[in-house]
Scaffold this motif. Structure first.
Motif, short mmCIF file in Angstrom:
data_model
loop_
_atom_site.label_atom_id
_atom_site.label_comp_id
_atom_site.label_asym_id
_atom_site.label_seq_id
_atom_site.Cartn_x
_atom_site.Cartn_y
_atom_site.Cartn_z
N ILE A 237 49.32 56.59 -47.80
CA ILE A 237 49.82 55.57 -46.87
C ILE A 237 48.76 55.33 -45.78
O ILE A 237 48.53 54.19 -45.36
CB ILE A 237 51.18 56.01 -46.28
N GLY A 238 48.07 56.40 -45.37
CA GLY A 238 47.03 56.27 -44.33
C GLY A 238 45.93 55.29 -44.72
O GLY A 238 45.57 54.42 -43.94
N HIS A 239 45.45 55.42 -45.94
CA HIS A 239 44.39 54.50 -46.40
C HIS A 239 44.88 53.06 -46.37
O HIS A 239 44.13 52.14 -46.00
CB HIS A 239 43.98 54.82 -47.86
N ALA A 240 46.13 52.87 -46.81
CA ALA A 240 46.69 51.51 -46.85
C ALA A 240 46.79 50.95 -45.42
O ALA A 240 46.47 49.79 -45.17
CB ALA A 240 48.05 51.53 -47.53
N ILE A 241 47.21 51.81 -44.48
CA ILE A 241 47.32 51.36 -43.08
C ILE A 241 45.93 51.06 -42.50
O ILE A 241 45.72 50.09 -41.77
CB ILE A 241 48.08 52.42 -42.23
N GLU A 242 44.97 51.89 -42.88
CA GLU A 242 43.58 51.69 -42.42
C GLU A 242 43.10 50.30 -42.89
O GLU A 242 42.51 49.54 -42.12
CB GLU A 242 42.71 52.79 -43.04
N GLN A 243 43.40 49.98 -44.16
CA GLN A 243 43.00 48.67 -44.69
C GLN A 243 43.75 47.55 -43.98
O GLN A 243 43.15 46.54 -43.60
CB GLN A 243 43.30 48.59 -46.19
N ALA A 244 45.08 47.75 -43.79
CA ALA A 244 45.89 46.69 -43.15
C ALA A 244 45.41 46.44 -41.71
O ALA A 244 45.50 45.32 -41.22
CB ALA A 244 47.37 47.09 -43.16
N SER A 245 44.90 47.49 -41.07
CA SER A 245 44.41 47.31 -39.68
C SER A 245 43.02 46.67 -39.67
O SER A 245 42.43 46.51 -38.62
CB SER A 245 44.37 48.67 -38.96
N LYS A 246 42.52 46.37 -40.85
CA LYS A 246 41.15 45.84 -41.01
C LYS A 246 40.14 46.78 -40.37
O LYS A 246 39.20 46.38 -39.69
CB LYS A 246 41.03 44.42 -40.45
N TYR A 247 40.41 48.07 -40.56
CA TYR A 247 39.53 49.15 -40.09
C TYR A 247 39.40 49.19 -38.57
O TYR A 247 38.48 49.80 -38.04
CB TYR A 247 38.16 49.09 -40.80
N GLN A 248 40.40 48.58 -37.87
CA GLN A 248 40.43 48.75 -36.41
C GLN A 248 40.88 50.17 -36.09
O GLN A 248 40.50 50.76 -35.09
CB GLN A 248 41.39 47.75 -35.75
N LEU A 249 41.75 50.72 -36.96
CA LEU A 249 42.12 52.13 -36.80
C LEU A 249 41.04 52.97 -37.45
O LEU A 249 40.53 52.65 -38.53
CB LEU A 249 43.45 52.41 -37.53
N LEU A 250 40.69 54.08 -36.79
CA LEU A 250 39.75 55.01 -37.41
C LEU A 250 40.46 55.75 -38.53
O LEU A 250 41.70 55.84 -38.54
CB LEU A 250 39.24 56.01 -36.37
N HIS A 251 39.68 56.33 -39.45
CA HIS A 251 40.28 57.01 -40.60
C HIS A 251 41.32 58.06 -40.16
O HIS A 251 42.45 58.07 -40.64
CB HIS A 251 39.17 57.68 -41.42
N GLY A 252 40.94 58.92 -39.22
CA GLY A 252 41.86 59.98 -38.78
C GLY A 252 43.11 59.43 -38.13
O GLY A 252 44.20 59.99 -38.25
N GLU A 253 42.97 58.31 -37.42
CA GLU A 253 44.13 57.69 -36.77
C GLU A 253 45.11 57.18 -37.83
O GLU A 253 46.33 57.37 -37.70
CB GLU A 253 43.67 56.54 -35.87
#
Ligand code: GLY
Length: 332
Positions: A237-253
């Protein structure tokens, strides 16, 4: 100095954790070897300025900072530059930087003249405890992160945690999210220490514990067909959220939010929320469920119909659970 030996069939190397080891890198890396340093144009110059003279001022290649450098085009460009410089198959690549540099430089090492040696010198917390360890190297495809790559173990991993002193606090916290993950999947005492103690004065011990957990997993399943998948707790789910944020979220976030979603209704949920807040990590994100589901179905770990998710029922004990891909919707 702390040492974590990694013993794999036919190969053996060490992970060295030692503050200021870069200042005497020539004790670890033979300066008489043909060396190529691959680094990014934004890491503090002091690291390159420290190691290069000790290694006979090797040929150095800079790549632009940022995930977009992790591409086939960049890997090819680096290979072409090495060829033009006359770098031979006996050369040793030093990957000096964060996860992007480590993945890219390791990938170049895996393909240049059908494979040459490389050493990981990770300078971010995330890369020190995760990506530099375990031999996954690669680049991104336009529609999928890390889709093109190889398993290629380094000759050595050199971790100098004093590099964290120049790292932005948000990046440090992003690394701590992965530490929390290690606690959840494999170590109750690590989780407790992260919750109760100030970790920075003893950061080497924490890095040692995380790297040891990862080593234990990798030696059981180097090729990621089984138990290695537990390292992905919170990541689907984290990777999907990272993509949805257009990488505004850092990986760990993004992983932090993924772990919170997976921890719903578990006994440690409140401790996890408290712990993430302690390190200024996010616990939620407004997302479109359909978009997240779409990203999950194209995750490279999913098949057309099923997916292995990582479940932690009690702290320190992660396990793999295969589910129908549509069942992940219930978690979102
Ligand atoms: N970062 C997960 C792995 O190396 O398998």
């Amino acid at each position: 100095m702390l040492k974590v030996p990694v013993v794999l069939p036919g190969r053996e190397y060490n992970i060295i954790i030692e503050q200021h080891c870069l200042q005497h890198i020539n004790d670890y890396v033979d300066p008489s070897r043909e060396i190529v340093i691959i680094t990014d144009d934004n890491i503090p110059k002091q690291y390159l300025n420290t190691i290069a003279p000790l290694l006979g001022d090797p040929f150095t290649l800079f790549v632009p900072q940022g995930e977009s450098s992790k591409s086939m085009e960049m890997a090819q460009l680096l290979c072409e530059k090495m060829l033009k410089e006359g770098i031979t198959r006996n050369a040793l690549i030093l990957a000096l930087g964060g996860g992007m540099v480590g993945d890219l430089a390791g990938f170049v090492a895996s393909i240049y003249m059908r494979g040459i040696d490389y050493i990981q010198i990770p300078t971010t917390l995330l890369s020190q405890i995760d990506s530099s360890v375990g031999g996954k190297v690669g680049v991104n495809a336009s529609i999928m992160k890390n889709a093109i790559g190889a398993f290629k173990q380094p000759q050595l991993v050199l971790i100098d945690s004093t590099t964290l002193q120049t790292l932005d606090q948000r990046q440090v916290n992003s690394g701590i999210a992965e530490m929390i993950k290690y606690g959840l999947i494999a170590s109750k005492s690590l989780f407790k220490a992260l919750l109760e103690d100030d970790i920075l004065p003893n950061i080497d011990n924490y890095i040692y514990e995380c790297v040891s957990i990862k080593r234990d997993v990798v030696i059981k399943d180097e090729r990621d067909t089984g138990v290695r998948q537990i390292l992905n707790f919170g990541h689907t789910i984290g990777h999907a959220i990272e993509q949805a944020s257009k990488y505004q979220l850092l990986h760990g976030e993004a992983v932090a939010i993924g772990m919170v979603i997976m921890a719903k209704n578990k006994s440690y949920y409140n401790d996890l929320i408290h712990l993430l807040a302690k390190y200024n990590l996010p616990t939620s994100y407004e997302y479109d469920k359909d978009e997240i589901y779409q990203y999950i179905t194209t995750d490279k770990k999913a098949t057309k119909t099923s997916l292995n998710i990582i479940v932690v029922d009690e702290v320190g004990n992660g396990y793999i659970e295969p589910i129908e891909i549509s069942q992940i919707k219930e978690k979102l």
